[in-house]
Structures are given as C-alpha cells and as structure tokens.
Design a protein around this motif. Structure first.
Motif, PDB file in Angstrom:
ATOM      1  N   GLY A  83     -15.901  60.679 134.486  1.00 44.04           N
ATOM      2  CA  GLY A  83     -14.720  59.902 134.359  1.00 44.04           C
ATOM      3  C   GLY A  83     -14.169  60.224 132.847  1.00 44.04           C
ATOM      4  O   GLY A  83     -14.394  61.745 132.491  1.00 44.04           O
ATOM      5  N   ARG A  84     -13.540  59.712 132.068  1.00 50.39           N
ATOM      6  CA  ARG A  84     -13.266  59.921 130.847  1.00 50.39           C
ATOM      7  C   ARG A  84     -14.115  60.303 129.847  1.00 50.39           C
ATOM      8  O   ARG A  84     -14.443  61.066 128.920  1.00 50.39           O
ATOM      9  CB  ARG A  84     -12.222  58.810 129.948  1.00 50.39           C
ATOM     10  N   LYS A  85     -15.633  59.504 130.226  1.00 54.65           N
ATOM     11  CA  LYS A  85     -16.702  59.649 129.807  1.00 54.65           C
ATOM     12  C   LYS A  85     -17.699  59.366 130.714  1.00 54.65           C
ATOM     13  O   LYS A  85     -17.908  58.514 131.413  1.00 54.65           O
ATOM     14  CB  LYS A  85     -17.062  58.571 128.375  1.00 54.65           C
ATOM     15  N   THR A  86     -18.836  60.594 130.615  1.00 59.03           N
ATOM     16  CA  THR A  86     -19.817  60.506 131.506  1.00 59.03           C
ATOM     17  C   THR A  86     -20.924  59.429 131.076  1.00 59.03           C
ATOM     18  O   THR A  86     -21.324  58.876 130.199  1.00 59.03           O
ATOM     19  CB  THR A  86     -20.809  61.789 131.550  1.00 59.03           C
ATOM     20  N   ARG A  87     -21.283  58.780 132.433  1.00 60.96           N
ATOM     21  CA  ARG A  87     -22.093  57.743 132.124  1.00 60.96           C
ATOM     22  C   ARG A  87     -23.381  57.484 133.271  1.00 60.96           C
ATOM     23  O   ARG A  87     -23.115  58.065 134.106  1.00 60.96           O
ATOM     24  CB  ARG A  87     -21.435  56.255 132.084  1.00 60.96           C
ATOM     25  N   LEU A  88     -24.444  57.007 133.001  1.00 61.81           N
ATOM     26  CA  LEU A  88     -25.543  56.739 133.972  1.00 61.81           C
ATOM     27  C   LEU A  88     -25.212  55.408 134.501  1.00 61.81           C
ATOM     28  O   LEU A  88     -25.255  54.582 133.617  1.00 61.81           O
ATOM     29  CB  LEU A  88     -26.745  56.866 133.045  1.00 61.81           C
ATOM     30  N   VAL A  89     -25.187  55.349 135.755  1.00 60.17           N
ATOM     31  CA  VAL A  89     -25.291  54.015 136.491  1.00 60.17           C
ATOM     32  C   VAL A  89     -26.643  53.852 137.323  1.00 60.17           C
ATOM     33  O   VAL A  89     -26.778  54.832 138.116  1.00 60.17           O
ATOM     34  CB  VAL A  89     -24.044  54.204 137.383  1.00 60.17           C
ATOM     35  N   VAL A  90     -27.363  52.814 136.869  1.00 56.44           N
ATOM     36  CA  VAL A  90     -28.591  52.443 137.520  1.00 56.44           C
ATOM     37  C   VAL A  90     -28.345  51.344 138.337  1.00 56.44           C
ATOM     38  O   VAL A  90     -28.030  50.176 137.973  1.00 56.44           O
ATOM     39  CB  VAL A  90     -29.529  52.044 136.394  1.00 56.44           C
ATOM     40  N   THR A  91     -28.620  51.773 139.835  1.00 59.29           N
ATOM     41  CA  THR A  91     -28.203  50.517 140.619  1.00 59.29           C
ATOM     42  C   THR A  91     -29.609  49.980 140.924  1.00 59.29           C
ATOM     43  O   THR A  91     -30.786  50.207 140.804  1.00 59.29           O
ATOM     44  CB  THR A  91     -27.986  51.020 142.139  1.00 59.29           C
ATOM     45  N   ALA A  92     -29.511  48.470 141.197  1.00 61.51           N
ATOM     46  CA  ALA A  92     -30.501  47.357 141.054  1.00 61.51           C
ATOM     47  C   ALA A  92     -30.240  46.395 141.903  1.00 61.51           C
ATOM     48  O   ALA A  92     -29.156  46.157 142.337  1.00 61.51           O
ATOM     49  CB  ALA A  92     -31.046  47.249 139.814  1.00 61.51           C
ATOM     50  N   LYS A  93     -31.261  45.423 142.242  1.00 57.68           N
ATOM     51  CA  LYS A  93     -30.923  44.328 142.930  1.00 57.68           C
ATOM     52  C   LYS A  93     -31.754  43.045 142.222  1.00 57.68           C
ATOM     53  O   LYS A  93     -32.617  43.191 141.835  1.00 57.68           O
ATOM     54  CB  LYS A  93     -31.219  44.358 144.513  1.00 57.68           C
ATOM     55  N   THR A  94     -31.309  41.884 142.511  1.00 51.33           N
ATOM     56  CA  THR A  94     -31.753  40.562 141.999  1.00 51.33           C
ATOM     57  C   THR A  94     -32.845  40.106 143.173  1.00 51.33           C
ATOM     58  O   THR A  94     -32.870  40.756 143.971  1.00 51.33           O
ATOM     59  CB  THR A  94     -30.920  39.501 141.618  1.00 51.33           C
ATOM     60  N   LYS A  95     -33.670  39.060 142.712  1.00 50.54           N
ATOM     61  CA  LYS A  95     -34.731  38.397 143.470  1.00 50.54           C
ATOM     62  C   LYS A  95     -33.796  38.121 144.778  1.00 50.54           C
ATOM     63  O   LYS A  95     -34.348  38.135 145.972  1.00 50.54           O
ATOM     64  CB  LYS A  95     -35.107  37.233 142.666  1.00 50.54           C
ATOM     65  N   ASN A  96     -32.447  37.639 144.470  1.00 48.14           N
ATOM     66  CA  ASN A  96     -31.787  37.108 145.692  1.00 48.14           C
ATOM     67  C   ASN A  96     -30.839  38.366 146.583  1.00 48.14           C
ATOM     68  O   ASN A  96     -29.967  38.082 147.133  1.00 48.14           O
ATOM     69  CB  ASN A  96     -30.767  36.074 145.419  1.00 48.14           C
ATOM     70  N   PHE A 105     -23.721  54.553 128.612  1.00 47.40           N
ATOM     71  CA  PHE A 105     -22.863  55.523 128.007  1.00 47.40           C
ATOM     72  C   PHE A 105     -23.515  56.546 126.989  1.00 47.40           C
ATOM     73  O   PHE A 105     -23.060  57.588 126.967  1.00 47.40           O
ATOM     74  CB  PHE A 105     -21.616  55.117 127.460  1.00 47.40           C
ATOM     75  N   LYS A 106     -24.431  56.133 126.329  1.00 51.14           N
ATOM     76  CA  LYS A 106     -25.244  56.842 125.251  1.00 51.14           C
ATOM     77  C   LYS A 106     -26.540  56.990 125.815  1.00 51.14           C
ATOM     78  O   LYS A 106     -27.253  56.089 126.323  1.00 51.14           O
ATOM     79  CB  LYS A 106     -25.017  56.179 124.011  1.00 51.14           C
ATOM     80  N   GLY A 107     -27.383  58.121 125.463  1.00 47.66           N
ATOM     81  CA  GLY A 107     -28.764  58.324 125.992  1.00 47.66           C
ATOM     82  C   GLY A 107     -28.917  58.511 127.185  1.00 47.66           C
ATOM     83  O   GLY A 107     -30.047  58.062 127.707  1.00 47.66           O
ATOM     84  N   VAL A 108     -27.706  59.163 127.754  1.00 47.98           N
ATOM     85  CA  VAL A 108     -27.971  59.219 129.239  1.00 47.98           C
ATOM     86  C   VAL A 108     -29.189  59.814 129.715  1.00 47.98           C
ATOM     87  O   VAL A 108     -29.794  59.125 130.662  1.00 47.98           O
ATOM     88  CB  VAL A 108     -26.633  60.021 129.715  1.00 47.98           C
ATOM     89  N   GLN A 109     -29.540  61.140 129.142  1.00 46.92           N
ATOM     90  CA  GLN A 109     -30.844  61.710 129.648  1.00 46.92           C
ATOM     91  C   GLN A 109     -32.132  60.842 129.580  1.00 46.92           C
ATOM     92  O   GLN A 109     -32.983  60.923 130.442  1.00 46.92           O
ATOM     93  CB  GLN A 109     -30.716  63.154 129.132  1.00 46.92           C
ATOM     94  N   TYR A 110     -32.335  60.297 128.360  1.00 45.12           N
ATOM     95  CA  TYR A 110     -33.478  59.368 128.254  1.00 45.12           C
ATOM     96  C   TYR A 110     -33.652  58.270 129.160  1.00 45.12           C
ATOM     97  O   TYR A 110     -34.536  58.099 129.867  1.00 45.12           O
ATOM     98  CB  TYR A 110     -33.280  58.807 126.523  1.00 45.12           C
ATOM     99  N   PHE A 111     -32.357  57.442 129.448  1.00 37.50           N
ATOM    100  CA  PHE A 111     -32.461  56.478 130.334  1.00 37.50           C
ATOM    101  C   PHE A 111     -32.651  56.838 131.700  1.00 37.50           C
ATOM    102  O   PHE A 111     -33.269  56.171 132.706  1.00 37.50           O
ATOM    103  CB  PHE A 111     -31.125  55.596 130.263  1.00 37.50           C
ATOM    104  N   ARG A 112     -32.105  58.226 132.166  1.00 32.25           N
ATOM    105  CA  ARG A 112     -32.196  58.628 133.398  1.00 32.25           C
ATOM    106  C   ARG A 112     -33.751  58.641 133.614  1.00 32.25           C
ATOM    107  O   ARG A 112     -34.341  58.663 134.858  1.00 32.25           O
ATOM    108  CB  ARG A 112     -31.651  59.963 133.580  1.00 32.25           C
TER     109      ARG A 112
END
Length: 706
Positions: A83-96, A105-112
């Motif tokens: 988008g205006r700024k590339t971001r990493l989206v990590v999908t997850a789910k809760t216990k429920n 938004f920062k450290g994208v490659q690291y968090f990937r």
C-alpha cells in the motif's frame, strides 16, 4: 565452592553453589553466564529484571477495539501487504479460534523469519481494527516452536511466561546464543527458586526486618522475579534496595575501623605559629565557614587515629587557604605534606598561591614536582624530600612514581580528588606513616552522593565566598547576539579588565573541537580584537608554552584568553571579569559552574555569557537556564543529579562510585539515610565478614575512597 556434579545428584544446591549445579546448565551456559558475572546461584537471583510486562491473559472475553490485551496466539501464516507502505501481516488465531493479525511496518524481513507456521506466542499490544482485529508491532514472547491446534494454556510448562506480570532480563549476545534470552533466564531463575525452597536464609538483622516491615529474603526473591501483584513487586524492590545500601554502609564502617587500627606515631601536633602569622597578614578576614572548618579539621587530626576528611567547597570559597593553614600545622612540626592536583596548570597555581600567602616568612622548604623536568633538577628535589630537607611538595601525577620517597609524610592533600583513581590515592598513602587525608573538591556534591561516595570521610563544607566578592551576572544569548557580546568584551577590556573565551573539547570529536578553537583564536586575534593581545591555551601545548601563556594572562599582558576547558578548575586571575562560554549547550551544569567560577574572584563586577545556537535540546535549555537562575553550586548539583544521574555526574570510573544493582541514588534518598543509621545501630562488621552479601559491587568498592 561445592562440586557441581555431586550437587546435581544430591540436590544439595545452595546460594553459594555454582550455577553449573543447576539442571540444564552445562559448560557453555556456565561460560556465558560467567561473562556477565553470574557464577553462583545467588548471582543468578541477583540478576534482577530490567523491566516487567503485565501479561495477565485476555481470554474468554469479547475482544474490543482500543483495549490493551495479552493473547496466546498460534501463528498460521504471513504475507507482505502493499500500500502506501509495505507491511508484514502475520495471521494467527486465539485459543477460541478468533482471528488476530500481527502487523509490522519496520523490520519486515526480520519478523518474516521469526514468525512461521505453528509458532506459539504471547503477544501484548493495543487492539486495532482494520479488516479484522490486529496488533501493530506488539511485544511478544515465543512460547513454543511446534504446532498445537488444541490450545490449552493450563497445560503449558512455560506458564511462567504468560498470564502474569512477567520479568524481562538484561541479556547479551553470548547469553542469547545459549538460549538465555529473557525466556531462558526466566526458566532458569524459576527452577533455582523451586530448588532453593526453604533454603534461602535471612541476612538482615531480625530487628531491621521487623522495624522496616520487610518481606523475608526468600519471599522477596520470588516477588521480584515472579510478582504476584504490583504491591508485592514494590515491596520486594524496596527490600533489595535497602539490603544493598545497608551492606554498603557496613563496608564504610569496616573501612573506618580498619584505618583506625594503625595508629600514627607523630601526634598530637601542637598549633602552628606559621598559620597564625599567615592569618594575621591576610588582607581580608577568614569567612565563618573557613574558621569553623579549620576548627573541625584541627579536632579530627589531634588523635592518634588517622583522619580522612572531605573539604567540599563551592568555587571561590577559599579551600586552598584552608588546606595551607592545615598543612602548616604539620610542616611547623617537621612532618611532611604533599598536595596533588589533576593538572599541571592547577599544581602551578597552588604553588604560586601558597608562596603568595607565605610572603617573606621563613619556610622549611616547598617544592613543585611536575612532569618533564630536567633529570638533575628532579633528582635534587627527590633527594630533599627523602632526607626531609623539604616539607611541602605540590605536584601532579608525577608524585605517584616509585622514585618519590618521603621521610615523614603525615598529610596527603588531594585536590579535585574524584579525578584520581583508587590505586593512585593508595599509592600516595603508602608513602607515609598512615597519614591524614584531606580530599578537596570544588564540585558541590549532593548529600546523598556524599553519604555513599564519601561515607567514611568526615565532611567539611565551605558555602560562603570571602567578603567583597560581587555576584556573577549570568546571561544566555544565541549566536545572533554575538556582535553585542564582542562589544561588551571590548568595553570591559578598555576599562582594564580581562576576559576568557572558552570552547568545548569533547572526547569523541577532540580533533575537530581543537581545530575550531584554534581557528576561532586566529579570527578573534586578526579580525575581531586586533587592538588587544589575544592568547591561546589548550591541553596539547607543551608545559613551557602553557606557563608562558598563563603568566602573561596573570600579568595582564594578554587581555583575552581563548581556551579549552583546561582552565576549568583552580585558575585564579582576579582581574578577569568576563567569561564567555561558546557552545554552552554541550557542557554539563557542573562544568559550566566551574568555568563561571574563574571570574568573580576580585572586587570587580563580573559576567558569564553563555552562547549557543538558537536550536538546542530541551535538556540543554534546562541546564543553561539553571546557570542563569542560580549561583548556588549545591542547588545546581541537585539539578545535575536529576538530569544525568550520579555515574555521569562524577564519572563512575574516576569517582569510585559503586555499581549498585538496584538502589538508585536519585530515587532512594530516604533509604540511604535510613540504612546508614540502621547499619550503625544494628549492624556489626562480623555480619559483613560472615555473609556473602558483600556482593561483587561491594567488594570492588571496598577501597574506592581510601
């Protein structure tokens, strides 16, 4: 230390056991822990958390936008969103099975690389809503590296990491390589506490624990590492702050008792006729502070127990005269005195000041011993000292050298003593027969620092300046007012006064700073003040050139002296009435106050002009405005302490300030006073000797101000 292998087998692990006796700590982990000073189980338990996160779990309730939550999440996938700024989206789910995304938004490659499918994490942050609930750059803790579709936090062996207030520990690369990040350290500390249940003895006197309503030591360890609630965490921190200060004060008392065990042979000394004669010929009266200080010092130095005194005085309060009048009691009785100063300029200044006060009085030999003297002249001086033909020597670090010997050294005067190391001060003391110590400082030190840094010294304070000295008017101007400042300098120099213009010399940029100072000197000499004599003084000049410049300035042959902070302490030219400090935002409060003290030493109206850019930091504004508002060095030192902390204020390495693990000399003023009184009332030196609680910081501080 007990054998760690047998301890693992028998389970006989105690506070003094090696960390290798703990389950899971092999040779590599032991080495990594030792690299940060953790060698025993007690060291580990004293490795206090740097901060805490409240991770009481947000579960079984409806998630709401804007709330701060801690969630146990299983990572499902990750992708880059553009988008205006590339971001990493990590999908997850809760216990429920509620979907929540982690967004970076920062450290994208690291968090990937960090977040992969099946990872179990505890994530803390503020819930936002954008195409579903999300946490942006949350705090997180990895709980498990394997997948688990049936999430049940009750079954997690790592439950010490979530669902509570959790500790975050200081760590290093070496620790992290051995999986001793915050998570790994939590597990190790938790295991240690479980292993030591019922085996952690109380080390404070029971009267103190009762009087101060402290948690017992074992409970305090549990609450500081794994607090059950905020109130108990606060109680545990208070307990360990007090414990640290209490045992430090016992060390101070130990130092006093040890020093008193070696009696002096040359005492008591009668009064000094020379001192009385000097006072009678002074063109002014001693201040009340000076008279009282001399009386106290005289009282403390009359017994056969060696005295250790700190003479603390604001700039221009007359410390040198008090030191001289004290020294004359010794020299009149054929007992030698040595005075050491941190710089050659200051040593020469003291030498000239002493000669000026003594005038034409007969005197039993005074020497100046500085570096780079001709060998023959130095050898002659050393011979006179060794044979007691000279009784008073003033010098620099050259006095610490092995070839400097005394026949009867009875008093060591250390000026700006926090600029000398422990070993150097001990070297001087060892040259005499357990001599008295008179430490002097022109840096006003807050009371709390004095009680810790100089707790074993008798404190004498000079606050008032000699009569006749006018207040120094301090002004702050930006560069846009520079021409007006130069016009003011011209006005006062034409009236016969003199001026300092000081430039900063900061270690990190010393070459460029010195260059700018020299360039400014050339511009001032050629273009701004061609009608006056302008001099240059800095630390790189050789001794002969420094002497020439200072002598010329003292004789008013140089009207304007451009200098670095080499003139910060001790330089005394009464005719100098204007101090201009360039780039004043780069100086600390204490240094600005010391520089300001170079003027206002005569009867003339004096000024201190602080110049800076128009844009300076908020902290710099506070520092500079404090100087404009006050001339009270003790008030300024309190402000400086709040801004910079004790270590930066004095320089930890030079000052000998102990490295407290948890006590804070700014925040814990009351406990400093209370623990000092309790140590005298309830403590005994035996407590310190038989308990290992002297800690590594205390062991290192034992000789810090001898």
């Amino acid at each position: 230390m007990k054998n760690s292998a047998s301890e693992k087998k028998t389970g006989a692990v105690g506070l003094s056991s090696s960390v290798s006796s703990l389950k899971g700590v092999g040779a590599k982990k032991e080495e990594a822990l030792a690299s940060v000073g953790i060698r025993t189980v007690q060291d580990l338990l004293l490795w206090f958390p740097r901060k805490y996160l409240d991770r009481n779990l947000t579960e079984n309730i409806l998630l709401k936008q804007g709330e701060s939550v801690t969630l146990i999440l299983e990572i499902l996938d990750s992708y880059l969103a553009h988008g205006r700024k590339t971001r990493l989206v990590v999908t997850a789910k809760t216990k429920n099975n509620e979907p929540v995304s982690l967004v970076f938004f920062k450290g994208v490659q690291y968090f990937r690389r960090v977040f992969h499918t099946g990872l179990l994490v505890a994530a803390t942050g503020r819930l936002e809503y954008f195409r579903g609930f999300q946490l942006v750059h949350p705090d997180y803790e990895i709980l498990s590296y394997g997948g688990n579709s049936e999430l049940n936090t009750d079954d997690l062996p790592e439950s010490i990491h979530v669902g509570r207030i959790i500790p975050l520990y200081p760590t290093t690369e070496a620790l992290r390589e051995e999986h001793l990040d915050s998570r790994g350290l939590r597990r190790l500390v938790f295991y240690s506490l479980e292993t030591l249940k019922g085996k952690i003895p109380e080390i404070l006197p029971k009267e103190v624990v009762s009087l101060r309503t402290f948690l017992d030591r074992e409970s305090a360890f549990r609450e500081i590492h794994f607090p059950s609630e905020e109130a108990n965490l606060s109680k545990a921190r208070t307990r360990f702050k007090y414990e640290e200060l209490y045992y430090f004060n016992l060390l101070i008392e130990y130092k006093r008792s040890r020093r008193a065990k070696v009696p002096r042979i040359l005492w008591p000394l009668p009064e000094s006729q020379s001192a009385k004669e000097v006072v009678s010929k002074l063109p002014f009266q001693l201040t009340g502070d000076q008279t009282e200080s001399l009386s106290k010092i005289g009282e403390w130095t009359r017994s056969d127990t060696p005295a250790a005194i700190l003479l603390q005085g604001d700039v221009g309060s007359g410390k040198t005269l008090v030191a001289l009048l004290t020294a004359l009691r010794y020299t009149d009785n054929q007992v030698q005195v040595c005075m050491v100063a941190p710089t050659e300029i200051l040593a020469r200044q003291h030498y000239q000041t002493v000669l000026r006060f003594l005038g034409n009085m007969p005197f039993l030999g005074i020497e100046l011993l500085v570096g780079k003297e001709p060998k023959k002249i130095r050898a002659e001086k050393l011979y006179r000292l060794k044979k007691a033909e000279s009784y008073f020597v003033i010098g620099t670090h050259s006095l610490f050298q092995e070839d400097v010997e005394f026949k009867d050294l009875g008093l060591v005067v250390i000026d700006e003593q926090h600029k000398f190391g422990v070993e150097q001060r001990e070297t001087l003391r060892a040259k005499g027969k357990n001599p008295d110590i008179l430490a002097m400082t022109a840096t006003p030190i807050p009371r709390t620092l004095c009680l810790t840094l100089y707790g074993d010294l008798e404190l004498v304070t000079l606050k008032h300046k000699p009569a006749g000295r006018k207040p120094i008017q301090t002004r702050w101007f930006t560069d846009s007012r520079r021409n007006g400042v130069y016009n003011s300098i011209r006005k006062y120099v034409l009236q016969g006064r003199q001026c300092y213009i000081v430039y900063p010399l900061v270690e990190e940029s010393e070459k460029s700073d010195l260059k700018s100072c020299i360039e400014a000197y050339e511009t001032l000499q050629k273009d701004v003040f061609p009608e006056f004599s302008v001099g240059l003084l800095h630390g790189r000049l050789d001794a002969a050139e420094k002497d020439r410049v200072m002598n010329s300035f003292q004789k008013n042959e140089i009207q304007i002296l451009v200098s670095t902070t080499v003139i910060e302490v001790g330089v005394d030219v009464p005719n100098a009435s204007v101090m201009v400090i360039e780039h004043s935002d780069r100086f600390g409060i204490s240094q600005l106050h010391q520089l300001r003290g170079r003027v206002g030493r005569g009867s003339h109206e004096s000024f201190c002009i602080l110049l800076s850019d128009s844009q300076v930091s908020e902290e710099a504004k506070v520092r500079i405005q404090a100087l404009v508002d006050s001339e009270d060095g003790f008030l300024l030192s309190e402000i400086d302490l709040k801004l910079r902390g004790p270590g930066e204020l004095l320089g930890v390495r030079q000052s000998g300030l102990p490295d407290f693990r948890i006590a804070d000399l700014r925040e814990d003023k009351d406990w400093i006073e209370i623990s000092r009184d309790d140590a005298k009332k309830f403590g005994s030196i035996g407590d310190m000797e038989k308990n290992e609680i002297s800690h590594r910081f205390a062991e290192g501080a034992l000789l810090f101000s001898n």
